[in-house]
Design a protein around this motif. Structure first.
Motif, PDB file in Angstrom:
ATOM      1  N   PRO A  69      34.193  33.126  52.531  1.00 11.41           N
ATOM      2  CA  PRO A  69      35.418  33.982  51.904  1.00 11.41           C
ATOM      3  C   PRO A  69      35.129  33.911  50.499  1.00 11.41           C
ATOM      4  O   PRO A  69      34.914  33.208  49.744  1.00 11.41           O
ATOM      5  CB  PRO A  69      36.873  33.310  52.637  1.00 11.41           C
ATOM      6  N   VAL A  70      35.879  34.594  49.850  1.00  9.54           N
ATOM      7  CA  VAL A  70      36.064  34.795  48.327  1.00  9.54           C
ATOM      8  C   VAL A  70      37.363  34.714  47.371  1.00  9.54           C
ATOM      9  O   VAL A  70      37.869  35.515  47.967  1.00  9.54           O
ATOM     10  CB  VAL A  70      35.182  36.310  47.823  1.00  9.54           C
ATOM     11  N   THR A  71      37.196  34.802  46.510  1.00  8.08           N
ATOM     12  CA  THR A  71      38.346  34.786  45.290  1.00  8.08           C
ATOM     13  C   THR A  71      39.181  36.218  45.659  1.00  8.08           C
ATOM     14  O   THR A  71      38.069  37.419  45.906  1.00  8.08           O
ATOM     15  CB  THR A  71      38.636  34.205  44.470  1.00  8.08           C
ATOM     16  N   ASN A  72      39.471  37.024  45.378  1.00  2.00           N
ATOM     17  CA  ASN A  72      40.389  37.983  44.831  1.00  2.00           C
ATOM     18  C   ASN A  72      39.524  38.374  43.852  1.00  2.00           C
ATOM     19  O   ASN A  72      39.172  39.860  43.091  1.00  2.00           O
ATOM     20  CB  ASN A  72      41.540  38.591  44.287  1.00  2.00           C
ATOM     21  N   GLN A  73      39.415  37.446  42.856  1.00  5.59           N
ATOM     22  CA  GLN A  73      38.526  37.865  41.589  1.00  5.59           C
ATOM     23  C   GLN A  73      37.139  37.771  41.868  1.00  5.59           C
ATOM     24  O   GLN A  73      36.537  39.029  41.238  1.00  5.59           O
ATOM     25  CB  GLN A  73      39.078  36.496  40.527  1.00  5.59           C
TER      26      GLN A  73
END
Length: 304
Positions: A229-233
């Motif tokens: 998963p990744v951050t929204n940034q």
């Protein structure tokens, strides 16, 4: 060959699953609240109906994939809307199982949808299928939906539940809503951009549902999200890069809360969900990197 019954068949995952099953030579039944629209969308090879009772009693169904439910983000979460979201999942699933129980032969398996929203917003905490939850409406909705699905177990059906993440697809889904401002050069992170986005490619979520359908030794809850998963940034930067656009604009939290109310929590919060059980079971993701996943759905000819 097996016979599959798909509920919510005209949705993003439902349509993709129907096509994949037809390509595999399987028999596909579909339930939809709008039978005529479903026939047009899914084509003549899929046997469509509005109720299980409309299918011939001697038509055996091996696997039910339950995806039915009113869209989560289409309207503000008023009390009436919350009730509709609950009824379209919880009551629908209860009624579905009751109808299946009256048929001459029961399906072997029920693979039922849920969402990573079950965990609530837990910041950067890594979430596996054994993690706890933060009490909020998204948890309540998913929890009741999962409990409804599990009522099929005492009847003799195996039940597996997929807590689906944010599905990346070329058409439809959350990405369709995000692409326009980014294409116009108006895209960017939401609030501080540190909330996690548990994404998954449409091919992988379909493959996971079918993996669980075909492997009858697996039951219980599975996170339906990619391993990284990744951050929204991070997501915003990769999306802008893939679209060859800047990502300078930041959407303030207060603006979202004003326009969306309680539902803004879906965008301001997130889940760092990991598909621990699926990987332990031997499921292999085709897309584990957000760059390759976004490239495939946005520029498919370039990524093949």
């Amino acid at each position: 060959m097996a016979a599959y019954l798909i509920t919510g068949a005209t949705g993003l995952i439902g349509q993709a699953l129907c096509q994949r099953l037809l390509n595999n030579g399987e028999t596909v039944f579909a339930l939809s609240r709008n039978y005529q629209a479903a026939k047009k969308i899914l084509g003549s090879q899929v046997q469509c109906a509005e109720s299980v009772n409309e299918f011939p009693a001697d038509s055996h169904i091996d696997v039910v994939i339950n995806l039915a439910g009113a869209p989560i983000v289409d309207k503000r979460w008023t009390d009436d809307r919350k009730q509709k979201l609950l009824n379209s999942r919880v009551v629908y699933t209860q009624n579905l199982i009751q109808q299946l129980a009256k048929r001459p032969s029961l399906p072997d398996s029920l693979i039922s949808g849920s969402a990573v929203g079950w965990y609530g917003d837990q910041g950067d905490t890594v979430l596996t299928e054994n993690s706890g939850f933060k009490p909020e409406f998204s948890h309540e909705l998913c929890e009741q939906w999962e409990k409804a699905a599990l009522t099929a177990e005492p009847l003799g059906m195996r039940v597996a539940i997929v807590r689906t993440g944010l599905v990346l697809a070329a058409k439809g889904g959350f990405l369709a809503k995000m692409k326009l401002p980014f294409k116009m050069g108006l895209g960017g992170p939401i609030s501080d951009g540190q909330q996690y986005m548990p994404w998954i490619h449409i091919d992988d979520i379909c493959r996971l549902f079918l993996f669980l359908a075909e492997n009858r030794s697996y039951s219980g809850v599975f996170n339906g999200s990619a391993p990284r998963p990744v951050t929204n940034q991070q997501f915003s930067e990769v999306l802008a890069e893939t679209l060859h656009r800047p990502a300078f604009f930041r959407v303030p939290a207060c603006a979202l809360k004003l326009s969306m109310g309680e539902m803004a929590g879906l965008l301001l919060g997130g889940q760092r969900a990991i598909p621990e059980k699926a990987q332990a079971a031997g499921f292999e993701f085709l897309y584990t990197d957000i760059h390759s996943a976004l490239s495939d759905v946005i520029n498919p000819s370039h990524s093949k």
